[in-house]
Design an enzyme around this catalytic site. Structure first.
Site, PDB file in Angstrom:
ATOM      1  N   GLU A   1       1.191  -3.812  -7.513  1.00  0.00           N
ATOM      2  CA  GLU A   1       0.478  -3.312  -8.694  1.00  0.00           C
ATOM      3  C   GLU A   1       1.401  -3.152  -9.897  1.00  0.00           C
ATOM      4  O   GLU A   1       1.643  -2.040 -10.366  1.00  0.00           O
ATOM      5  CB  GLU A   1      -0.143  -1.956  -8.365  1.00  0.00           C
ATOM      6  CG  GLU A   1      -1.128  -2.018  -7.227  1.00  0.00           C
ATOM      7  CD  GLU A   1      -1.588  -0.653  -6.764  1.00  0.00           C
ATOM      8  OE1 GLU A   1      -2.757  -0.526  -6.417  1.00  0.00           O
ATOM      9  OE2 GLU A   1      -0.751   0.289  -6.755  1.00  0.00           O
TER      10      GLU A   1
ATOM     11  N   TYR B   1       9.758  11.925 -21.298  1.00  0.00           N
ATOM     12  CA  TYR B   1      10.837  11.733 -20.329  1.00  0.00           C
ATOM     13  C   TYR B   1      12.109  11.101 -20.899  1.00  0.00           C
ATOM     14  O   TYR B   1      12.800  10.361 -20.212  1.00  0.00           O
ATOM     15  CB  TYR B   1      10.406  10.963 -19.068  1.00  0.00           C
ATOM     16  CG  TYR B   1       9.056  10.303 -18.990  1.00  0.00           C
ATOM     17  CD1 TYR B   1       8.054  10.860 -18.183  1.00  0.00           C
ATOM     18  CD2 TYR B   1       8.785   9.108 -19.646  1.00  0.00           C
ATOM     19  CE1 TYR B   1       6.818  10.247 -18.063  1.00  0.00           C
ATOM     20  CE2 TYR B   1       7.539   8.492 -19.521  1.00  0.00           C
ATOM     21  CZ  TYR B   1       6.559   9.072 -18.727  1.00  0.00           C
ATOM     22  OH  TYR B   1       5.331   8.470 -18.587  1.00  0.00           O
TER      23      TYR B   1
ATOM     24  N   CYS C   1       4.332  17.562 -36.289  1.00  0.00           N
ATOM     25  CA  CYS C   1       4.910  18.892 -36.441  1.00  0.00           C
ATOM     26  C   CYS C   1       5.373  19.413 -35.086  1.00  0.00           C
ATOM     27  O   CYS C   1       4.802  20.374 -34.544  1.00  0.00           O
ATOM     28  CB  CYS C   1       3.892  19.821 -37.061  1.00  0.00           C
ATOM     29  SG  CYS C   1       3.398  19.243 -38.670  1.00  0.00           S
ATOM     30  N   GLU C   2       6.355  18.746 -34.532  1.00  0.00           N
ATOM     31  CA  GLU C   2       6.954  19.095 -33.244  1.00  0.00           C
ATOM     32  C   GLU C   2       8.395  18.635 -33.320  1.00  0.00           C
ATOM     33  O   GLU C   2       8.645  17.460 -33.594  1.00  0.00           O
ATOM     34  CB  GLU C   2       6.334  18.270 -32.102  1.00  0.00           C
ATOM     35  CG  GLU C   2       4.918  18.567 -31.739  1.00  0.00           C
ATOM     36  CD  GLU C   2       4.775  19.813 -30.888  1.00  0.00           C
ATOM     37  OE1 GLU C   2       5.721  20.153 -30.155  1.00  0.00           O
ATOM     38  OE2 GLU C   2       3.712  20.444 -30.987  1.00  0.00           O
TER      39      GLU C   2
ATOM     40  N   GLY D   1       2.466  -2.762 -13.555  1.00  0.00           N
ATOM     41  CA  GLY D   1       1.860  -2.387 -14.832  1.00  0.00           C
ATOM     42  C   GLY D   1       2.875  -2.640 -15.929  1.00  0.00           C
ATOM     43  O   GLY D   1       2.799  -3.600 -16.699  1.00  0.00           O
TER      44      GLY D   1
HETATM   45  C1  LIG Z   1       1.468   3.802 -12.295  1.00  0.00           C
HETATM   46  C2  LIG Z   1       1.091   3.074 -11.075  1.00  0.00           C
HETATM   47  C3  LIG Z   1       1.316   1.706 -10.972  1.00  0.00           C
HETATM   48  C4  LIG Z   1       2.045   0.922 -12.018  1.00  0.00           C
HETATM   49  O1  LIG Z   1       3.379   1.282 -12.105  1.00  0.00           O
HETATM   50  P1  LIG Z   1       4.369   0.436 -13.040  1.00  0.00           P
HETATM   51  O2  LIG Z   1       5.628   1.184 -12.962  1.00  0.00           O
HETATM   52  O3  LIG Z   1       3.775   0.437 -14.392  1.00  0.00           O
HETATM   53  O4  LIG Z   1       4.463  -0.926 -12.460  1.00  0.00           O
HETATM   54  C5  LIG Z   1       0.868   1.059  -9.853  1.00  0.00           C
HETATM   55  N1  LIG Z   1       0.212   1.706  -8.865  1.00  0.00           N
HETATM   56  C6  LIG Z   1      -0.039   3.036  -8.939  1.00  0.00           C
HETATM   57  C7  LIG Z   1      -0.761   3.694  -7.849  1.00  0.00           C
HETATM   58  C8  LIG Z   1       0.396   3.757 -10.029  1.00  0.00           C
HETATM   59  O5  LIG Z   1       0.179   5.070 -10.085  1.00  0.00           O
END
Ligand SMILES: *Cc1c(COP(=O)(O)O)cnc(C)c1O
Length: 430
Positions: free
Chosen positions: A289, A333, A360-361, A291
């Site tokens: 997965e 972070y 304003c932070e 992202g």
């Molecule tokens: C956030 C997340 C991702 C994606 O993570 P990346 O670091 O963006 O690749 C994939 N699976 C789950 C369950 C997540 O919470």
């Protein structure tokens, strides 16, 4: 430069083949630019590597929380890969974009009854269930609707991937998933196998984010394959699918190492094949997965410099016309970013200053102590690698409208998310 979609021409920063200074003039700032070619290139690397090294039915799922809007779901649909969604809002957006939801996996540790119903109604292929109670709720709602819902169970493998603790999710005390260490994962599987309206397809784990080495994925795979083998022995159930989650890193600065995604996937796959032999289980189809690693370096943000504040002998601040409202990641972070003056790329970077947002932070900082030419009002400030977890985390704090998002495809630029207006921002207010 940190990514091959960046170059310099006539002292201007170019991105995906277009002059970023021209883009700032044409669309205004703050502005997010996206590189469609780069997004597709990353999808292709993952898709091909996973089919080749794991099994032909293995597939990446784009973790759409990283950047969720209609056009990107169209790209992902045409790349023939799946998506991971974490809310009915993401499912709705994907559906509106015509995404085939049988390739969607519905995540989240707090799915409401109405979201569960919405997802089943819209034909979401799989749920990734996070707890005993959630599986019971999905079973009950699926039964009411006369359906059998396919699920993966989210298992906590007990891994510390050495990343920031707010983006580490695989250890035993995580709010996500059900732990192997406490034996609760086994009890969960035993219970789920008895539910009539749940079709168990396999297991999921996600250890964290921005992980450079691939060893933590191998550690997770080892624990998960052993778990699959244990489950087979105990209950006679053999998992068809193992989802290894997301988390591969991207380069934010020159200090970060180059990452070879194909080689990482190959390395993980070699281990998974040998583990399956060792533990006597059939090679499952593997899902991953990604992202961040799909969209981060396909994005950049342009701002216009405001005021230079020189605190004699102490610190310099350059203010910009955006900040934590479009990029809260330094505030959250302390994320590193590369910051450049896009209109003065030929000049020496001999001036140290902190890039400060407009909110304003005091914590509204994009990056501390950046080296750049001494900035002046009106310069174009480029922040690189902002495709992931920037626009997706944007807010209306201080009533600042969200920026425009412009896609670059084959040298052409076009708007994919309009700039918010003051009117659209207050459209829900009575
Ligand atoms: C956030 C997340 C991702 C994606 O993570 P990346 O670091 O963006 O690749 C994939 N699976 C789950 C369950 C997540 O919470």
């Amino acid at each position: 430069m940190i990514c091959d979609n960046l170059s310099v021409n006539n002292g201007h920063l170019n991105f995906a083949g277009v002059d970023t200074v021209d883009m700032a003039a044409k669309y205004g700032t703050p502005l997010m630019l996206l590189d469609e070619g780069k997004i597709r290139e990353k999808c292709t690397i993952y898709r091909n590597a996973m089919k080749k090294y794991f099994t032909p039915d293995s597939m990446p799922l784009y973790a759409s929380k990283a950047l969720s809007f209609k056009y990107i779901y169209k790209i992902i649909a045409s790349e023939n890969i799946g998506i991971d969604c974490v809310s009915a809002g993401e499912i709705y957006t994907a559906h509106q974009a015509g995404f085939p939801l049988e390739r969607a996996y519905f995540h989240g540790n707090s799915k409401t009854d109405s979201e569960i119903r919405f997802a089943i109604e819209h034909g979401v292929g799989h749920f990734v269930c996070d707890s005993v109670e959630e599986v019971a709720a999905v079973n009950e709602i699926a039964a009411e609707m006369g359906k059998v819902q396919k699920v993966l169970l989210r298992i906590t493998p007990g891994i510390d991937p050495h990343t920031h603790k707010k983006i580490s999710t695989g250890s035993v005390d995580s709010k996500f998933g059900v732990a192997i260490e406490t034996h609760q994962a086994y009890e969960l599987v035993e219970g789920v196998l008895k539910l009539e309206n749940i079709g168990l397809d396999g297991f999921h784990c996600h250890i964290g984010s921005q992980i450079f080495e691939y060893d933590p994925f191998c550690d997770a795979a080892r624990i998960m394959i052993r778990f699959i083998a244990d489950i087979k022995k105990m209950y006679g159930y053999e998992a068809k699918t193992l989802n290894l989650g997301g988390g591969m890193a991207v380069r934010y600065t020159e200090d970060d190492p180059e990452i070879d995604y194909d080689a990482n996937i190959k390395g993980i796959a070699e281990l998974v094949h040998s583990l399956c032999d060792e533990f006597g289980v059939k090679m499952p189809n593997i899902l991953m997965e990604p992202g961040r690693s799909i969209v981060a370096d396909a994005g950049m943000t342009l701002y216009t410099a405001g005021y230079l504040k020189e605190i004699t002998g102490l610190k310099n601040y350059i203010s910009i016309d955006g900040g934590m409202t479009d990029n809260p990641r330094f505030a959250l972070y302390q994320s590193p970013y590369t910051v450049l003056l896009a209109n003065r790329m030929d000049e020496a970077s001999d001036y140290k200053c902190t890039v400060a947002g407009r909110c304003c932070e005091s914590g509204d900082i994009i990056q501390e102590d950046v080296m750049m030419p001494k900035p002046k009002r009106g310069d174009t400030v480029a922040v690189l690698t902002t495709g992931a977890y920037n626009y997706a985390m944007a807010s209306h704090y201080n009533k600042v409208p969200k920026p425009e998002v412009v896609m670059i495809k084959d040298g052409e630029d076009f708007t994919v998310i309009k700039r918010e207006t003051y009117e659209s921002m207050i459209s829900n207010e009575i």
